[in-house]
Write an enzyme that holds these catalytic residues in place. Structure first.
Site, short mmCIF file in Angstrom:
data_model
loop_
_atom_site.label_atom_id
_atom_site.label_comp_id
_atom_site.label_asym_id
_atom_site.label_seq_id
_atom_site.Cartn_x
_atom_site.Cartn_y
_atom_site.Cartn_z
N ASP A 183 0.69 -2.14 0.98
CA ASP A 183 2.10 -2.86 1.72
C ASP A 183 3.60 -1.72 1.53
OD1 ASP A 183 0.59 -4.23 3.12
OD2 ASP A 183 1.26 -5.23 1.36
N ASP A 226 0.40 1.38 -4.24
CA ASP A 226 1.05 0.89 -3.77
C ASP A 226 -0.50 0.49 -2.03
OD1 ASP A 226 2.08 -2.16 -3.05
OD2 ASP A 226 3.79 -0.82 -1.89
C1 XBP Z 1 3.82 -6.53 -0.29
C2 XBP Z 1 3.90 -7.58 -0.38
C3 XBP Z 1 2.54 -8.81 -0.13
C4 XBP Z 1 2.64 -8.77 0.94
C5 XBP Z 1 1.75 -10.13 1.81
O1 XBP Z 1 4.10 -6.33 -2.03
O2 XBP Z 1 4.47 -8.41 -1.50
O3 XBP Z 1 3.10 -9.84 -0.85
O4 XBP Z 1 4.26 -8.80 1.84
O5 XBP Z 1 0.65 -9.96 1.24
P1 XBP Z 1 3.89 -4.82 -2.83
P2 XBP Z 1 0.06 -11.53 1.24
O6 XBP Z 1 3.96 -3.59 -1.60
O7 XBP Z 1 5.59 -4.06 -3.45
O8 XBP Z 1 2.62 -4.73 -3.84
O9 XBP Z 1 1.10 -12.44 1.72
O10 XBP Z 1 -1.13 -11.47 1.28
O11 XBP Z 1 0.64 -11.86 -0.02
MG MG Z 2 5.12 -2.04 -1.31
#
Ligand code: XBP
Ligand code: MG
Length: 253
Positions: free
Chosen positions: A12, A10
């Site tokens: 973020d 993953d």
């Molecule tokens: C990450 C997200 C993403 C970011 C924002 O979740 O939810 O949407 O917060 O990115 P995970 P965007 O780590 O579970 O994949 O604005 O580009 O959607």
């Molecule tokens: Mg995440």
């Protein structure tokens, strides 16, 4: 016994603490540019993280936290415009080096490369954001280290749906049993577990109190030789940082 062939990361919250110091700031800058007085502070953003995907998160905010706002008739277009601006701000933040990688991330990725252990990305964030983070932290060719970067709208249902992980497995033609996933959140671990993946969770400030019960082990971070991880739940088999011997030992049932 299944061989460990692929690590699926993953982005973020797992590779870097991008939510608080990257995405949140970028959303606020986009709102300001659009003349909106919305401000997503750290606490509110924690609540908004219940929904993955930036466009989905803006809509969730409007329907649950800012119901007074008179949204324009074409809500999808309005949200898409805001989100495009947010992505541009996010990329600028990454270019400025606003968010470093978490402990152990660069070391583990380099170890995997040196040992020809394949890697992939499975994230709900926009592909441009992944490029910006990887190239500005690991180097200009870092994207090529991953066999597939599965991101954003490549699948219609974002995490906690397993679709983005299933896309990786299908594209690389690998069974879940030959892979390990790395996640940081409730939604992420639900997605990975639903795809049948054994998952290592490294928590952060936003996710440390979440229900992470699908995880095979929960750590505070991946650790470094001089900076051991803390085990929050699970059994680390005598290791104090995540390296390749740890992963091979951990992958065995
Ligand atoms: C990450 C997200 C993403 C970011 C924002 O979740 O939810 O949407 O917060 O990115 P995970 P965007 O780590 O579970 O994949 O604005 O580009 O959607
Ligand atoms: Mg995440």
């Amino acid at each position: 016994m299944a061989k460990l062939e692929l690590l699926i990361f993953d982005v973020d919250g797992t590779l870097a603490d991008t939510e608080r110091d990257g995405h949140r700031i970028a959303f606020n800058r986009a709102f300001q540019d659009a003349g909106l007085d919305w401000n997503w502070n750290e606490a509110l953003y924690g609540q908004l993280l219940a929904v993955t995907g930036g466009k989905e998160r803006i809509k969730y905010y409007l329907s649950n936290f800012n119901t007074e706002f008179q949204a324009p008739d074409n809500l999808d277009e309005f949200v898409a415009g805001l989100h495009k601006s947010k992505t541009a701000h996010y990329v600028k933040l990454m270019e400025a080096g606003a968010v470093p990688l978490r402990p152990g991330v660069e070391r583990l990725i380099q170890e995997a490369r040196q040992n020809n252990l394949r890697m992939a990305i499975a994230t709900t964030t926009t592909p441009q954001n992944v490029t910006a983070l990887l190239t500005n932290t690991l180097g200009p060719d870092a994207e090529s280290w991953f066999d597939i970067i599965a991101a954003g709208d490549m699948v219609p249902a974002k995490k906690p749906a397993p679709d983005i992980f299933n896309l990786v497995l299908q594209q690389l033609n690998l069974p879940a049993a030959n892979c390990l996933a790395f996640e940081d959140s409730h939604n992420g671990v639900r997605a990975a577990a639903a795809a049948g993946l054994k998952t290592i969770v490294t928590v952060n400030g936003y996710t440390q109190h979440e229900d992470l019960s699908g995880a095979a082990i929960i750590l505070d971070h991946l650790g470094e030789p001089q900076q051991p991880f803390k085990v929050i739940a699970g059994y680390a088999k005598g290791f104090d940082h995540v390296n390749l011997p740890f992963l091979h030992a951990f992958h065995q049932p």
